[in-house]
Write an enzyme that holds these catalytic residues in place. Structure first.
Site, PDB file in Angstrom:
ATOM      1  N   GLY A  69      22.056   3.944 -34.857  1.00 23.29           N
ATOM      2  CA  GLY A  69      22.395   3.123 -33.704  1.00 23.29           C
ATOM      3  C   GLY A  69      23.895   2.862 -33.659  1.00 23.29           C
ATOM      4  N   SER A  76      23.418   9.012 -39.106  1.00 23.75           N
ATOM      5  CA  SER A  76      24.169   8.574 -37.942  1.00 23.75           C
ATOM      6  C   SER A  76      24.875   7.268 -38.289  1.00 23.75           C
ATOM      7  CB  SER A  76      23.230   8.453 -36.738  1.00 23.75           C
ATOM      8  OG  SER A  76      23.934   8.278 -35.551  1.00 23.75           O
ATOM      9  N   TRP A  77      24.700   6.189 -37.489  1.00 21.56           N
ATOM     10  CA  TRP A  77      25.270   4.896 -37.872  1.00 21.56           C
ATOM     11  C   TRP A  77      24.774   4.476 -39.267  1.00 21.56           C
ATOM     12  CZ3 TRP A  77      28.422   0.980 -38.038  1.00 21.56           C
ATOM     13  CH2 TRP A  77      27.977  -0.265 -38.503  1.00 21.56           C
ATOM     14  N   ASP A 117      25.129  19.379 -33.482  1.00 24.50           N
ATOM     15  CA  ASP A 117      25.092  17.934 -33.249  1.00 24.50           C
ATOM     16  C   ASP A 117      26.121  17.548 -32.199  1.00 24.50           C
ATOM     17  OD1 ASP A 117      25.204  15.140 -33.430  1.00 24.50           O
ATOM     18  OD2 ASP A 117      24.899  15.145 -35.600  1.00 24.50           O
ATOM     19  N   HIS A 122      21.328  16.443 -33.707  1.00 20.04           N
ATOM     20  CA  HIS A 122      21.658  15.209 -34.413  1.00 20.04           C
ATOM     21  C   HIS A 122      20.475  14.556 -35.113  1.00 20.04           C
ATOM     22  CE1 HIS A 122      23.885  11.530 -35.217  1.00 20.04           C
ATOM     23  NE2 HIS A 122      22.964  10.821 -34.601  1.00 20.04           N
TER      24      HIS A 122
END
Length: 362
Positions: free
Chosen positions: A59, A134-135, A308, A340
């Site tokens: 996120g 990711s985050w 990605d 991704h």
């Protein structure tokens, strides 16, 4: 007539999982702050006496789901998943309480400390495997920099370093000139591969406000709506932001956005992301790479999709180069033929294999 319906189906993992989806052994809410009373929803899977794995979702604001524990052997690992502040089943959410409440005390520093509070509440005293994508990879790296004594291994996917250029690649693209030349390649960006989805994202914002798309969206989210029209605009913007990210997260976009197209999820997800991005992730410039020496001795495994478009491969390349320069190249550096999402087939299988192959914690 040729039927092309089967040519674009999905790139995500389906029946190839090694481990089954199972129910949580325990779950609960942990109060981590007051005024507002942030409470984290957490679940525990696998062996109660197993090697601890702290799973950090993406996120910010992406929340967790039970499928996320299928990377891990349930007889070996004790897997903890939790929803970060403001999203999922944590309380309060941005969708329910609004940004003024749920984004209060919602910073990277707070999320890092939440990991330690959860670790303590669940009685984890040994080092942990920290798994993030990711985050979640950003948060894992920041946590390891601040608490290297608690981290045995970093398993990272879809590296996101949060630099301004990386955000512009995803959210700005050719937006400023879009009205006059929607297909002009004026600068690099995710829009190049997803033109129809990009159109829906851009056209939420008036033409004269497209010079800074993230700021324009943030202005809509910061508005205190007093009319049905303003509330409808806020929801449309949240859905557009959320669905755009869903679209570019898979090599082959899903036909339906799933939770990303649901109002409650989108209102939390979009506003949390905009909040963090407007504040440069609440980190100093180049925070992670400038402190890489603090984690250079931690065994680090990196998996990144070659295609990605949410976190371009250059971010993983920068991390690999920094670790190598610090004296410890990544134990794994694998570029998959994927986008991704952690749920893309090659990436999911690679992450599972890495977890299976980790040395046993002493």
């Amino acid at each position: 007539m040729i039927d092309f319906s089967e040519l674009q189906s999905t790139s995500t993992i389906t029946d190839e999982w090694k481990y089954p989806e199972a129910g949580a052994g325990r779950s609960g809410l942990l109060q981590v702050a007051s005024e507002p009373n942030h409470r984290l929803y957490w679940e525990e899977y696998g062996s109660r006496t197993g090697e601890p794995v702290m799973f950090l979702h993406g996120g910010p604001g992406g929340a967790c789901a039970p499928i996320m524990v299928r990377f891990f052997d349930p007889t070996r690992y004790r897997v903890i998943i939790f929803d970060q502040r403001g999203c999922g089943k944590s309380e309060p959410t941005v969708a329910d309480a609004g940004p003024a409440v749920a984004l209060n005390g919602n910073t990277t520093d707070c999320l890092v400390e939440d990991i330690n509070k959860l670790r303590g509440a669940l009685g984890i005293t040994s080092k942990m495997h920290v798994f993030g994508g990711s985050w979640g990879s950003t948060l894992a790296l920041v946590y390891a920099i601040r608490y290297p004594q608690h981290v045995a291994t970093l398993i990272l996917r879809g590296i996101f370093l949060g630099c301004r250029d990386d955000l512009l690649y995803m959210y700005q693209g050719n937006a400023e000139s879009f009205a006059d030349a929607p297909f002009a390649l004026t600068r690099p960006g995710s829009y190049v591969s997803y033109p129809e989805e990009w159109k829906a994202f851009v056209e939420i914002i008036p033409i004269d406000q497209r010079r800074d798309m993230m700021a324009a969206y943030k202005a809509i989210f910061d508005m205190n709506p007093t009319t049905d029209a303003e509330r409808a605009l806020q929801l449309r913007a949240a859905l557009a932001w959320s669905v755009w990210e869903a679209a570019i997260s898979n090599l082959i976009p899903e036909q339906h956005p799933g939770k990303f197209g649901e109002a409650a999820f989108a209102l939390s997800f979009a506003q949390i992301e905009a909040h963090f991005f407007a504040n440069d992730l609440f980190l100093e410039h180049d925070y992670i790479l400038s402190r890489i020496d603090r984690i250079a001795y931690i065994q680090t495994h990196i998996v990144h999709g070659r295609f990605d478009q949410a976190s371009p491969l250059t971010q993983a390349s920068r991390l690999k180069e920094a670790l190598t320069a610090a004296g410890t190249p990544p134990a794994t550096y694998l570029v998959t033929n994927a986008g991704h999402s952690a749920m893309e087939l090659q990436t999911a299988l690679a992450l599972t294999a890495i977890m299976d192959g980790l040395p046993l914690l002493g």
